[in-house]
Motif scaffolding. Structure first.
Motif: not given
Length: 292
Positions: A67-68, A76-78, A116-118, A166-168
């Motif tokens: 996922l992008y 910011g950093p993502i 996204q990524n937590g 449940d999901c990253f």
């Protein structure tokens, strides 16, 4: 928040005004569809007679879905951030790259759950019915290693914390077109007649990406997606014997499938070649799908 119809009108106007003329002229022709579908049926007094076509891709059981976050909304950093789909296509030349999820207006911003990524980029604020019922939408739930499953939004709408457990990564989209092998679309809606991006999985948990390159009703698409069989890839969808409901002469045999996008928002490239849409479009969420 703008009323539902206003949101869709604003989206369509923004998309039509945003697509650069240069991109429209220079883009190569779309990849040929692999499934040809003839529709000849009567539903609730409305006769449907048309042909549609679908491009279908499955990377097999050993795959990775990523996922992008796309466009200028994110600061910011993502992780996994791109300016547009063209950047993702260049970074992942073997992948199918496509957009999806809910979004609002121009410059395009998320309008539904996006983790996204937590990291929560956007929360639940988009309902597909005026009463706020999330029952028609789904959550695309990704694990850290790029596997995914489709879950009901109503199971998570009260708790983003549970989603993160449940999901990253996760993205809200919809509607559910096929759920547990049955059609998730109950009625024929003329406004649903559109080209489509749909993501599904079968009973073996193997993903399938479907791009309807010609318009289709979601009720009709659901019948094709859930029906098994037909190696000729030429399908006829008509009424069941007795005239009640639809039946298809073949299809993909999916267990679950969710609509990711429709109309001018549909963009997909496969191994750098255009399937639908234009890579300059920067809707706020997109996926890449490929074998590991």
């Amino acid at each position: 928040a703008a009323p539902e119809m206003t949101r869709w009108c604003l989206r369509l106007v923004a998309l039509l005004s945003f697509t650069p003329a240069k991109a429209m002229i220079s883009a190569p022709p779309a990849a040929a569809p692999q499934w040809l579908i003839k529709v000849d049926a009567t539903i609730a007094g409305t006769h449907l007679s048309y042909r549609t076509a679908a491009w279908v891709y499955s990377p097999g059981p050993d795959y990775r879905l990523k996922l992008y976050a796309v466009g200028p909304y994110f600061t910011g950093p993502i992780a996994n951030h791109a300016t547009d789909l063209a950047q993702i296509i260049a970074q992942e030349p073997r992948a199918a790259v496509f957009n999806g999820g809910y979004w609002d207006n121009y410059p395009f911003v998320p309008a539904g759950l996006f983790v996204q990524n937590g990291q929560t980029q956007h929360g639940f604020d988009f309902a597909k019915t005026p009463g706020g019922d999330f029952g028609q939408s789904a959550v695309v739930c990704l694990s850290k290693d790029g596997q995914f499953m489709l879950r009901q939004t109503r199971d998570y709408a009260s708790s983003i914390a549970q989603i993160k457990q449940d999901c990253f990564s996760s993205l809200q989209a919809g509607p559910f077109v096929v759920e547990k092998g049955e059609s998730g679309i109950r009625q024929l809606h003329e406004r649903d007649f559109s080209i489509r991006t749909i993501l599904g999985t079968n009973s073996a948990h193997i993903p399938t990406l479907i791009i309807f390159q010609q318009p289709v009703h979601l009720l009709v698409a659901a019948e094709f997606l859930r029906t098994k069989g037909n190696t000729t890839r030429n399908v006829v969808i008509g009424n069941k014997s007795g005239g009640s409901g639809l039946q298809s002469s073949g299809g993909l045999g999916l267990l679950d499938a969710v609509n990711l996008n429709g109309a001018a928002g549909v963009v997909c490239f496969f191994e750098g070649h255009r399937v639908a849409g234009y890579s300059t479009l920067a809707l706020p969420s997109a996926f890449s799908l490929q074998p590991k």
